[in-house]
Design a protein around this motif. Structure first.
Motif, PDB file in Angstrom:
ATOM      1  N   ALA A 125       0.679  -1.179  -0.052  1.00  0.00           N
ATOM      2  CA  ALA A 125      -0.026   0.056   0.072  1.00  0.00           C
ATOM      3  C   ALA A 125       1.002   1.201  -0.105  1.00  0.00           C
ATOM      4  CB  ALA A 125      -0.810   0.249   1.144  1.00  0.00           C
ATOM      5  N   GLY A 126       1.949   1.226   0.456  1.00  0.00           N
ATOM      6  CA  GLY A 126       2.953   2.318   0.692  1.00  0.00           C
ATOM      7  C   GLY A 126       3.497   2.496  -0.703  1.00  0.00           C
ATOM      8  N   LYS A 127       4.051   1.456  -1.410  1.00  0.00           N
ATOM      9  CA  LYS A 127       4.338   1.479  -2.633  1.00  0.00           C
ATOM     10  C   LYS A 127       3.416   2.070  -3.672  1.00  0.00           C
ATOM     11  CE  LYS A 127       7.585  -2.185  -1.790  1.00  0.00           C
ATOM     12  NZ  LYS A 127       8.711  -1.477  -1.737  1.00  0.00           N
ATOM     13  N   VAL A 128       2.018   1.601  -3.715  1.00  0.00           N
ATOM     14  CA  VAL A 128       1.263   2.185  -4.388  1.00  0.00           C
ATOM     15  C   VAL A 128       0.943   3.579  -4.029  1.00  0.00           C
ATOM     16  CG1 VAL A 128      -1.178   2.243  -4.985  1.00  0.00           C
ATOM     17  CG2 VAL A 128      -0.162  -0.175  -4.755  1.00  0.00           C
ATOM     18  N   LYS A 129       0.937   4.145  -2.942  1.00  0.00           N
ATOM     19  CA  LYS A 129       0.595   5.517  -2.354  1.00  0.00           C
ATOM     20  C   LYS A 129       1.762   6.368  -2.972  1.00  0.00           C
ATOM     21  CE  LYS A 129       3.333   6.763   0.797  1.00  0.00           C
ATOM     22  NZ  LYS A 129       4.231   7.180   0.796  1.00  0.00           N
ATOM     23  N   VAL A 154      -6.457  12.273  -9.986  1.00  0.00           N
ATOM     24  CA  VAL A 154      -5.182  11.756  -9.322  1.00  0.00           C
ATOM     25  C   VAL A 154      -4.850  12.202  -8.157  1.00  0.00           C
ATOM     26  CG1 VAL A 154      -2.674  11.427  -9.821  1.00  0.00           C
ATOM     27  CG2 VAL A 154      -4.377  11.033 -11.847  1.00  0.00           C
ATOM     28  N   VAL A 155      -5.273  13.516  -7.812  1.00  0.00           N
ATOM     29  CA  VAL A 155      -4.924  14.027  -6.492  1.00  0.00           C
ATOM     30  C   VAL A 155      -5.828  13.386  -5.334  1.00  0.00           C
ATOM     31  CG1 VAL A 155      -5.063  16.224  -5.037  1.00  0.00           C
ATOM     32  CG2 VAL A 155      -4.082  16.312  -7.305  1.00  0.00           C
ATOM     33  N   ILE A 156      -7.220  13.167  -5.770  1.00  0.00           N
ATOM     34  CA  ILE A 156      -8.010  12.685  -4.741  1.00  0.00           C
ATOM     35  C   ILE A 156      -7.538  11.106  -4.458  1.00  0.00           C
ATOM     36  CG2 ILE A 156     -10.546  11.279  -4.698  1.00  0.00           C
ATOM     37  CD1 ILE A 156     -11.227  13.977  -6.287  1.00  0.00           C
ATOM     38  N   ALA A 157      -7.022  10.347  -5.351  1.00  0.00           N
ATOM     39  CA  ALA A 157      -6.561   9.114  -5.503  1.00  0.00           C
ATOM     40  C   ALA A 157      -5.235   8.965  -4.499  1.00  0.00           C
ATOM     41  CB  ALA A 157      -6.090   8.473  -6.904  1.00  0.00           C
ATOM     42  N   ALA A 158      -4.558  10.106  -4.599  1.00  0.00           N
ATOM     43  CA  ALA A 158      -3.332  10.285  -3.955  1.00  0.00           C
ATOM     44  C   ALA A 158      -3.731  10.562  -2.414  1.00  0.00           C
ATOM     45  CB  ALA A 158      -2.219  11.351  -4.540  1.00  0.00           C
ATOM     46  N   VAL A 159      -4.646  11.400  -2.239  1.00  0.00           N
ATOM     47  CA  VAL A 159      -4.964  11.560  -0.833  1.00  0.00           C
ATOM     48  C   VAL A 159      -5.572  10.131  -0.130  1.00  0.00           C
ATOM     49  CG1 VAL A 159      -7.210  12.579   0.564  1.00  0.00           C
ATOM     50  CG2 VAL A 159      -5.683  13.839  -1.016  1.00  0.00           C
ATOM     51  N   VAL A 160      -6.771   9.474  -1.057  1.00  0.00           N
ATOM     52  CA  VAL A 160      -7.183   8.292  -0.355  1.00  0.00           C
ATOM     53  C   VAL A 160      -5.992   7.246  -0.332  1.00  0.00           C
ATOM     54  CG1 VAL A 160      -8.482   6.178  -1.099  1.00  0.00           C
ATOM     55  CG2 VAL A 160      -9.136   8.561  -1.616  1.00  0.00           C
ATOM     56  N   SER A 161      -5.156   7.064  -1.069  1.00  0.00           N
ATOM     57  CA  SER A 161      -3.831   6.027  -0.767  1.00  0.00           C
ATOM     58  C   SER A 161      -3.069   6.518   0.111  1.00  0.00           C
ATOM     59  CB  SER A 161      -3.062   6.112  -2.014  1.00  0.00           C
ATOM     60  OG  SER A 161      -2.443   6.980  -2.526  1.00  0.00           O
ATOM     61  N   THR A 162      -2.824   7.854   0.577  1.00  0.00           N
ATOM     62  CA  THR A 162      -2.002   8.216   1.584  1.00  0.00           C
ATOM     63  C   THR A 162      -2.672   8.177   2.983  1.00  0.00           C
ATOM     64  OG1 THR A 162      -1.157  10.069   0.276  1.00  0.00           O
ATOM     65  CG2 THR A 162      -1.152  10.421   2.862  1.00  0.00           C
ATOM     66  N   VAL A 163      -4.039   8.267   2.916  1.00  0.00           N
ATOM     67  CA  VAL A 163      -4.723   7.982   4.263  1.00  0.00           C
ATOM     68  C   VAL A 163      -4.919   6.314   4.604  1.00  0.00           C
ATOM     69  CG1 VAL A 163      -6.965   7.894   5.456  1.00  0.00           C
ATOM     70  CG2 VAL A 163      -6.146  10.061   4.378  1.00  0.00           C
ATOM     71  N   TYR A 164      -5.226   5.490   3.293  1.00  0.00           N
ATOM     72  CA  TYR A 164      -5.211   4.282   3.512  1.00  0.00           C
ATOM     73  C   TYR A 164      -4.056   3.597   3.846  1.00  0.00           C
ATOM     74  CZ  TYR A 164      -6.030  -0.666   2.289  1.00  0.00           C
ATOM     75  OH  TYR A 164      -6.266  -1.989   2.382  1.00  0.00           O
ATOM     76  N   SER A 165      -2.927   3.919   3.532  1.00  0.00           N
ATOM     77  CA  SER A 165      -1.605   3.474   3.585  1.00  0.00           C
ATOM     78  C   SER A 165      -1.418   3.751   5.082  1.00  0.00           C
ATOM     79  CB  SER A 165      -0.407   3.748   2.694  1.00  0.00           C
ATOM     80  OG  SER A 165      -0.305   5.094   2.548  1.00  0.00           O
ATOM     81  N   GLY A 166      -1.389   4.859   5.456  1.00  0.00           N
ATOM     82  CA  GLY A 166      -0.960   5.405   6.584  1.00  0.00           C
ATOM     83  C   GLY A 166      -1.810   4.756   7.647  1.00  0.00           C
ATOM     84  N   TRP A 167      -2.966   4.660   7.690  1.00  0.00           N
ATOM     85  CA  TRP A 167      -3.836   3.476   8.492  1.00  0.00           C
ATOM     86  C   TRP A 167      -3.508   2.497   8.730  1.00  0.00           C
ATOM     87  CZ3 TRP A 167      -6.261   3.805  12.681  1.00  0.00           C
ATOM     88  CH2 TRP A 167      -7.278   2.837  12.924  1.00  0.00           C
TER      89      TRP A 167
END
Length: 194
Positions: free
Chosen positions: A128-132, A167-180
């Protein structure tokens, strides 16, 4: 004066990570000077060294303690710095709060990694961090390309702008998801330890 261990510590992956920090700083200067195309090329060069240093370290078994610190640090300098500068840039479609979110996530994961690896726990990067990282890099690349076009007096299309927003929205989602994901992992490890 060089010592016998210099070649081991300052191996190819660690030199690439150090170079990534240098390229990142040059990228920041270019963005501040509104040389967005130069900034884009330097960002791509920096991001490419991230892939190459990891591949080299695994292929040639050159993973070092310095590399485990330097590589993620270089990543954080590159990503946080570009998001902060783009969040502050006029006409950017990356809001400042996104830069704050990205930076906060990186600081949190760094703190958790330091805590848990200090207790001999494995806290290496997850998928998830790599996708982020990939989605964040795409957001930066598209944003720098858009800023270059605007600075050059060229229009951007609504389709491109909408794609960048997605893409910015996807970056926000992946940032929150991987952080969680890292927070849950840390909570589980701390419960096991207690």
């Amino acid at each position: 004066m060089a010592t016998a261990t210099d070649g081991i510590v300052w191996n190819v992956p660690n030199r690439l990570s150090a170079a990534r920090i240098g390229f990142s700083l040059l990228c920041f200067v270019a963005i501040c000077l509104e040389w967005y195309l130069v900034g884009l090329l330097l960002f791509l060069l920096s991001a490419a060294t991230d892939y190459v240093d990891g591949w080299w370290a695994r292929k040639y078994n050159q993973i070092t303690q310095l590399g485990r610190i330097l590589d993620p640090f270089a990543d954080k300098v590159l990503i946080c710095g570009t998001f902060i500068l783009l969040g502050a840039a006029q006409d950017s479609l990356i809001p400042a709060w996104v830069a704050v979110l990205v930076t906060a996530r990186e600081l949190l994961v760094t703190a958790l990694r330091s805590l848990l690896e200090g207790r001999s726990k494995d806290f290496s990067a997850k998928w998830a961090g790599k996708v982020k990282m990939a989605v964040q890099c795409l957001a930066v690349v598209l944003s720098l390309w858009r800023m270059h076009r605007l600075e050059s007096g060229l229009d951007t299309t609504p389709v491109f702008d909408n794609l960048l927003v997605l893409v910015v929205i996807a970056a926000v989602v992946s940032t929150v998801y991987s952080g969680w994901g890292y927070v849950k992992l840390a909570i589980g490890m701390l419960r096991e330890a207690s």
